[in-house]
Enzyme design. Structure first.
Site, mmCIF file in Angstrom:
data_model
loop_
_atom_site.group_PDB
_atom_site.id
_atom_site.type_symbol
_atom_site.label_atom_id
_atom_site.label_comp_id
_atom_site.label_asym_id
_atom_site.label_seq_id
_atom_site.Cartn_x
_atom_site.Cartn_y
_atom_site.Cartn_z
ATOM 1 N N HIS A 1 1.767 2.215 -3.548
ATOM 2 C CA HIS A 1 0.742 3.045 -4.203
ATOM 3 C C HIS A 1 0.826 4.485 -3.670
ATOM 4 O O HIS A 1 0.802 5.443 -4.428
ATOM 5 C CB HIS A 1 -0.666 2.536 -3.873
ATOM 6 C CG HIS A 1 -1.001 1.193 -4.449
ATOM 7 N ND1 HIS A 1 -0.985 0.949 -5.796
ATOM 8 C CD2 HIS A 1 -1.383 0.026 -3.861
ATOM 9 C CE1 HIS A 1 -1.352 -0.317 -6.008
ATOM 10 N NE2 HIS A 1 -1.593 -0.897 -4.846
ATOM 11 N N ASP B 1 -5.604 -4.090 -8.364
ATOM 12 C CA ASP B 1 -4.667 -3.159 -9.012
ATOM 13 C C ASP B 1 -4.608 -3.391 -10.514
ATOM 14 O O ASP B 1 -4.521 -2.445 -11.297
ATOM 15 C CB ASP B 1 -3.265 -3.325 -8.425
ATOM 16 C CG ASP B 1 -3.230 -2.962 -6.961
ATOM 17 O OD1 ASP B 1 -4.071 -2.154 -6.531
ATOM 18 O OD2 ASP B 1 -2.367 -3.498 -6.242
ATOM 19 N N GLU C 1 0.838 -1.218 0.000
ATOM 20 C CA GLU C 1 0.000 0.000 0.000
ATOM 21 C C GLU C 1 0.863 1.255 0.000
ATOM 22 O O GLU C 1 0.502 2.272 -0.597
ATOM 23 C CB GLU C 1 -0.942 0.023 1.203
ATOM 24 C CG GLU C 1 -1.995 -1.078 1.214
ATOM 25 C CD GLU C 1 -2.822 -1.148 -0.058
ATOM 26 O OE1 GLU C 1 -3.104 -0.093 -0.648
ATOM 27 O OE2 GLU C 1 -3.160 -2.267 -0.470
HETATM 28 ZN ZN LIG Z 1 -2.509 -2.711 -4.508
#
Ligand SMILES: [Zn+2]
Length: 410
Positions: free
Chosen positions: A71, A170, A68
């Site tokens: 991202h 994703d 995470e």
């Molecule tokens: Zn992800």
């Protein structure tokens, strides 16, 4: 937030744990410690299996957290805020404030997470390559090597699983960015990726059910759950996109009502109070004053309180109106996105719509907005609910339009 605890923050991003996380932490610890015992990695030190199981479960969540963060860091680098990172049952969610402005940016935010996971996996497998095989090591060292192996595998799975090309995964975001780039339209990208997510969700559910029927064991149930979760989220993406599109399409003229009254501007305040305020029970009525065929302005009822009673007989409405060019207004062509933003900014119950000639074309309150959006999107919102919104001037919790508007680039 309900069922959510903040456990700290990383790079100024608040870090939350959802209550469902504890359930999974327990389950993963249990499964890991059983596997460690079965592989005979700890001899008769049963408690060591539990400690290692718990450590593996925590390492799994650190892996998710790093994913995470991948991202989040790319989003931050594009100048986009990350409001929080939350760990929950199915992994993690980084609440990124808004989408990248272009498909290339969106592509990098989406792919960064899987790249972190795959990178970690490669790193750990390389490390393992340099370490002696665990059969030649004592209990604690052997166990450590096993844990590195396990985390390397988990990161590989995290990377690959998330690249499955359907929203909310994703890979779905990547697919969306690619279609967005190719077709030049973000909404088309989301529609494709959400449809793909729905399909993948159904495939997951079918595969899980098939495994349960085939093997008679309930381990396929987990795949059913994940499939259901993916399908449901893909559906939400579809709904939200449709909603966003409708917010950009609907304009003031589709939303406004004529729920206002036009009063003779030459009336004295006393006459107005007697004829309208005291006889009408409608406490949310909006009044404009006009004379000689022209709008003179808006009458703000609260103003009356500050005017001496002795002047009520001599002052006319014209004396106290707020001219139309001084009140918050929009035009008939203003998109509902802008109207929602303006209503929040002025913090009023309604906003006035002016015609090109400068006359009052209509007024719009939050209830009118919800009604128009519900009609456009075929959402079943009952008339009594619309009435409540009109009176209370607040959006319902399931349709927080100001928050949805913030996700749209205008
Ligand atoms: Zn992800």
């Amino acid at each position: 937030m309900d069922g959510k605890w903040q456990i700290g923050s990383l790079l100024a991003i608040p870090l939350y744990i959802d209550s469902s996380w504890f359930f999974i932490l327990g389950l993963v610890t249990l499964v890991n410690s059983q596997e460690i015992t079965q592989l005979n990695l700890v001899g008769n030190l049963w408690w060591l299996a539990w400690i290692a199981g718990l450590m593996l479960a925590l390492l799994l969540f650190i892996s998710v957290l790093l994913h995470e963060l991948g991202h989040s860091l790319v989003a931050l680098a594009q100048g986009i805020n990350v409001n929080s990172i939350t760990l929950f049952m199915f992994g993690g969610v980084a609440a990124i404030e808004k989408e990248s402005e272009n498909p290339i940016g969106a592509f990098w935010v989406a792919i960064a997470g899987p790249l972190v996971s795959l990178g970690l996996s490669v790193l750990l497998f390389t490390l393992l390559y340099t370490l002696p095989s665990r059969e030649n090591l004592d209990t604690v060292r052997g166990l450590s090597v096993y844990m590195i192996e396990d985390i390397a595998r988990i990161n590989l799975v995290l990377g690959i699983f998330n690249l499955i090309p359907g929203l909310p995964l994703d890979g779905g975001q990547v697919l969306k960015a690619i279609v967005w780039k190719l077709k030049g339209d973000r909404f088309t990208g989301v529609r494709w990726a959400a449809a793909s997510g729905q399909l993948i969700g159904w495939l997951g559910i079918s595969l899980g059910l098939f495994l349960i029927l085939l093997t008679g064991s309930l381990s396929g149930l987990w795949i059913v759950f994940i499939g259901w979760f993916v399908r449901r989220n893909a559906e939400n993406y579809q709904r939200i996109t449709q909603l966003q599109e409708s917010l950009l399409t609907i304009t003031a003229i589709d939303v406004m009502t004529r729920e206002f009254r036009v009063i003779n501007a030459h009336l004295t305040i006393t006459q107005f109070a007697q004829d309208y305020l005291l006889t009408e029970l409608h406490d949310v009525m909006v009044y404009f004053a006009a004379s000689e065929g022209r709008y003179r302005g808006l009458i703000v009822i609260e103003d009356l309180q500050s005017i001496e009673r002795s002047q009520w007989d001599t002052m006319t409405l014209w004396d106290i109106v707020h001219p139309l060019n001084t009140i918050p207004s929009v035009t008939e062509k203003t998109s509902v996105v802008t109207i929602i933003e303006k209503l929040e900014a002025i913090n009023e119950r309604y906003i006035t719509v002016l015609s090109p000639a400068g006359a009052v074309a209509g007024i719009i309150d939050r209830g009118d907005i919800v009604k128009a959006i519900a009609t456009y999107n075929q959402l079943p919102i009952p008339e009594t609910e619309i009435k409540r919104i009109k009176e209370e001037g607040t959006y319902p919790s399931y349709l927080q339009l100001p928050a949805i508007v913030k996700t749209i680039d205008t």
